[in-house]
Design a protein around this motif. Structure first.
Motif, mmCIF file in Angstrom:
data_model
loop_
_atom_site.group_PDB
_atom_site.id
_atom_site.type_symbol
_atom_site.label_atom_id
_atom_site.label_comp_id
_atom_site.label_asym_id
_atom_site.label_seq_id
_atom_site.Cartn_x
_atom_site.Cartn_y
_atom_site.Cartn_z
ATOM 1 N N LEU A 71 0.849 -1.182 0.000
ATOM 2 C CA LEU A 71 0.000 0.000 0.000
ATOM 3 C C LEU A 71 0.890 1.239 0.000
ATOM 4 O O LEU A 71 1.739 1.391 0.889
ATOM 5 N N PRO A 72 0.748 2.127 -0.987
ATOM 6 C CA PRO A 72 1.571 3.347 -1.005
ATOM 7 C C PRO A 72 1.354 4.176 0.263
ATOM 8 O O PRO A 72 0.304 4.066 0.913
ATOM 9 N N VAL A 77 -0.321 13.497 0.135
ATOM 10 C CA VAL A 77 -1.751 13.629 0.449
ATOM 11 C C VAL A 77 -1.950 13.767 1.952
ATOM 12 O O VAL A 77 -2.739 14.603 2.419
ATOM 13 N N ARG A 78 -1.253 12.940 2.738
ATOM 14 C CA ARG A 78 -1.378 13.011 4.188
ATOM 15 C C ARG A 78 -0.951 14.383 4.703
ATOM 16 O O ARG A 78 -1.609 14.971 5.577
ATOM 17 N N LYS A 79 0.129 14.916 4.136
ATOM 18 C CA LYS A 79 0.586 16.245 4.554
ATOM 19 C C LYS A 79 -0.434 17.310 4.153
ATOM 20 O O LYS A 79 -0.733 18.225 4.934
ATOM 21 N N PHE A 80 -0.992 17.188 2.940
ATOM 22 C CA PHE A 80 -1.980 18.143 2.432
ATOM 23 C C PHE A 80 -3.242 18.138 3.295
ATOM 24 O O PHE A 80 -3.817 19.199 3.585
ATOM 25 N N LEU A 81 -3.668 16.942 3.727
ATOM 26 C CA LEU A 81 -4.883 16.828 4.537
ATOM 27 C C LEU A 81 -4.617 17.031 6.027
ATOM 28 O O LEU A 81 -5.567 17.237 6.806
ATOM 29 N N GLY A 82 -3.355 16.934 6.414
ATOM 30 C CA GLY A 82 -3.031 17.040 7.832
ATOM 31 C C GLY A 82 -3.442 15.811 8.619
ATOM 32 O O GLY A 82 -3.899 15.913 9.760
ATOM 33 N N VAL A 83 -3.274 14.641 7.996
ATOM 34 C CA VAL A 83 -3.633 13.384 8.674
ATOM 35 C C VAL A 83 -2.396 12.508 8.807
ATOM 36 O O VAL A 83 -1.368 12.756 8.168
ATOM 37 N N ASP A 84 -2.504 11.453 9.628
ATOM 38 C CA ASP A 84 -1.336 10.664 9.988
ATOM 39 C C ASP A 84 -1.183 9.347 9.240
ATOM 40 O O ASP A 84 -0.076 8.799 9.165
ATOM 41 N N SER A 85 -2.274 8.790 8.728
ATOM 42 C CA SER A 85 -2.173 7.434 8.201
ATOM 43 C C SER A 85 -3.039 7.234 6.963
ATOM 44 O O SER A 85 -3.888 8.070 6.630
ATOM 45 N N GLU A 86 -2.817 6.082 6.312
ATOM 46 C CA GLU A 86 -3.637 5.715 5.158
ATOM 47 C C GLU A 86 -5.088 5.448 5.576
ATOM 48 O O GLU A 86 -6.010 5.665 4.804
ATOM 49 N N GLU A 87 -5.280 4.984 6.810
ATOM 50 C CA GLU A 87 -6.643 4.783 7.308
ATOM 51 C C GLU A 87 -7.362 6.116 7.472
ATOM 52 O O GLU A 87 -8.582 6.206 7.282
ATOM 53 N N LYS A 133 -4.568 14.396 -8.220
ATOM 54 C CA LYS A 133 -3.747 14.148 -9.416
ATOM 55 C C LYS A 133 -3.353 15.476 -10.065
ATOM 56 O O LYS A 133 -2.188 15.686 -10.427
ATOM 57 N N ASN A 134 -4.321 16.381 -10.206
ATOM 58 C CA ASN A 134 -4.058 17.675 -10.834
ATOM 59 C C ASN A 134 -3.079 18.513 -10.013
ATOM 60 O O ASN A 134 -2.308 19.302 -10.568
ATOM 61 N N LEU A 135 -3.114 18.360 -8.702
ATOM 62 C CA LEU A 135 -2.211 19.093 -7.815
ATOM 63 C C LEU A 135 -0.854 18.402 -7.669
ATOM 64 O O LEU A 135 0.010 18.889 -6.935
ATOM 65 N N GLU A 136 -0.684 17.269 -8.368
ATOM 66 C CA GLU A 136 0.549 16.476 -8.329
ATOM 67 C C GLU A 136 0.888 16.017 -6.911
ATOM 68 O O GLU A 136 2.048 15.999 -6.491
ATOM 69 N N LEU A 137 -0.155 15.608 -6.186
ATOM 70 C CA LEU A 137 0.017 15.101 -4.828
ATOM 71 C C LEU A 137 0.166 13.585 -4.791
ATOM 72 O O LEU A 137 0.444 13.021 -3.730
ATOM 73 N N ILE A 138 -0.017 12.933 -5.938
ATOM 74 C CA ILE A 138 0.087 11.474 -5.975
ATOM 75 C C ILE A 138 1.013 11.043 -7.107
ATOM 76 O O ILE A 138 1.017 11.638 -8.181
ATOM 77 N N ASP A 139 1.802 9.993 -6.848
ATOM 78 C CA ASP A 139 2.654 9.439 -7.893
ATOM 79 C C ASP A 139 1.874 8.363 -8.640
ATOM 80 O O ASP A 139 0.700 8.109 -8.356
ATOM 81 N N PHE A 145 -3.429 2.856 -7.503
ATOM 82 C CA PHE A 145 -4.016 2.228 -6.321
ATOM 83 C C PHE A 145 -5.357 2.873 -5.980
ATOM 84 O O PHE A 145 -6.337 2.176 -5.660
ATOM 85 N N LEU A 146 -5.421 4.180 -6.074
ATOM 86 C CA LEU A 146 -6.664 4.888 -5.765
ATOM 87 C C LEU A 146 -7.769 4.550 -6.763
ATOM 88 O O LEU A 146 -8.920 4.306 -6.376
ATOM 89 N N ILE A 147 -7.441 4.532 -8.056
ATOM 90 C CA ILE A 147 -8.494 4.286 -9.051
ATOM 91 C C ILE A 147 -8.940 2.825 -9.006
ATOM 92 O O ILE A 147 -10.143 2.531 -9.129
ATOM 93 N N ALA A 148 -8.015 1.876 -8.811
ATOM 94 C CA ALA A 148 -8.415 0.472 -8.685
ATOM 95 C C ALA A 148 -9.293 0.271 -7.454
ATOM 96 O O ALA A 148 -10.291 -0.467 -7.497
#
Length: 334
Positions: A71-72, A77-87, A133-139, A145-148
């Motif tokens: 799992l990436p 994204v976590r930094k942008f949202l201010g969250v700690d984990s993938e959950e 994706k547009n903000l280039e926050l994901i590789d 992984f997100l779309i699947a």
């Protein structure tokens, strides 16, 4: 698991064992990769797999199964949202709701593919992923992984019999369940592979593999139209929909169908076989398919030493239950 024509899920393990008899840690080309079922079985057995598909959404599943190693971490994204984990990302996405979005209007209000509530949630998650994706926050690993994950979660509540070429007249029991975005559990342990979104002949020509595995389309179905909705989402396109199309096809129809239909014909298959350097060729084909089995066997017999295996398979069926088929696995050694 996302339901898909020709997924080979029921035969993948058996076919992988047949194909790898006498081989260990082989290099494998899966020319018509689909959702990556057979590729995943090869990878589990220590093979380095290269898979191709013309469509964007199967490529997302292939990428997760063959390329991703876990799992990436979604650090940006976590930094942008201010969250700690993938959950925490899961919780954030499942809190999204957009009842006025394009997706909800076209596939809940105008057409009953989803309940209004589920469509509002699915559309909102898709818009959020698109914005990242547009903000280039994901590789690329995170995007696939997100779309699947979205498509797999979406399919679990779709009011369909299996494809997106039509929706059911009444509400199916599964379609009344609440949509929940969940991580796609498709990562497979093994050597990191390659997932190519493109034509197999164009990409694989002049490349070398120990095993070339082929399971060409069995009939003239245009996958790009049967699965137009997941394909549109995987391409991150908010397209204009044909108001006269009951299934919500885009006004500008995909042209990929022509390439898919070409790939099911024997001339394309033989050109591909003769353009790739391989030690063992494995071709999986079904009774009653587009190419006559005797014609296929004769063409393959000229490539080397031929062995034929017959295995039972479960065919796609739109009503309850499954349809039994016999698949023929042609193994040719040079």
């Amino acid at each position: 698991m996302f339901r898909y024509f020709g997924s080979k899920a029921s035969t993948a393990s058996v076919v992988a064992n047949i194909a790898l008899d006498g081989y260990k840690d082989a290099t494998v080309a899966d020319a018509f990769g689909g959702l990556g079922n057979i590729g995943a079985e090869f990878k589990k057995r220590g093979c380095s797999v290269t898979a191709c598909d013309l469509l964007h959404f199967p490529n997302a599943f292939q990428h997760v199964r063959l390329v991703c190693e876990g799992l990436p971490n979604f650090s940006r994204v976590r930094k942008f949202l201010g969250v700690d984990s993938e959950e925490d990302i899961l919780s954030y996405l499942n809190s999204q709701f957009s009842d006025g979005c394009w997706f909800a209007k076209e596939y809940a209000e105008a057409r009953g593919f989803f309940t209004a509530t589920n469509a509002a949630k699915i559309g909102a998650v898709w818009l959020k992923i698109k914005s990242w994706k547009n903000l280039e926050l994901i590789d690329i690993d995170e995007e696939k992984f997100l779309i699947a994950s979205l498509l797999n979660s979406m399919d679990a509540v779709a009011n369909t019999a299996g494809t997106y070429y039509a929706y059911l007249k009444g509400w199916d029991r599964k379609s009344l369940k609440e949509f929940s975005f969940e991580w796609y559990r498709g990562v497979v342990k093994g050597p990191k592979g390659i997932a190519v979104r493109g034509d197999a002949l164009s990409y694989l020509t002049d490349k070398s593999f120990e095993i070339l595995y082929l399971d060409p389309p069995y009939n003239g179905r245009d996958y790009s139209r049967y699965y137009h909705l997941p394909e549109t989402l995987a391409k991150f396109e908010e397209v204009s929909i044909d108001s006269n199309s009951k299934c919500g096809q885009p006004i500008l129809r995909s042209t990929v169908g022509t390439q898919i239909r070409n790939a099911m014909k024997l001339p394309y298959l033989m050109e591909l076989i003769n353009s790739v350097h391989w030690e063992r060729l494995v071709v999986q084909y079904a009774d009653g398919a587009h190419i006559c089995l005797n014609e296929l066997k004769q063409a393959l017999g000229g490539q080397g030493t031929l062995t034929v295996h017959e295995i039972p398979a479960l065919g796609y069926q739109s009503t309850n239950g499954t349809r039994q088929h016999t698949h023929h696995v042609f193994v040719i050694d040079k």
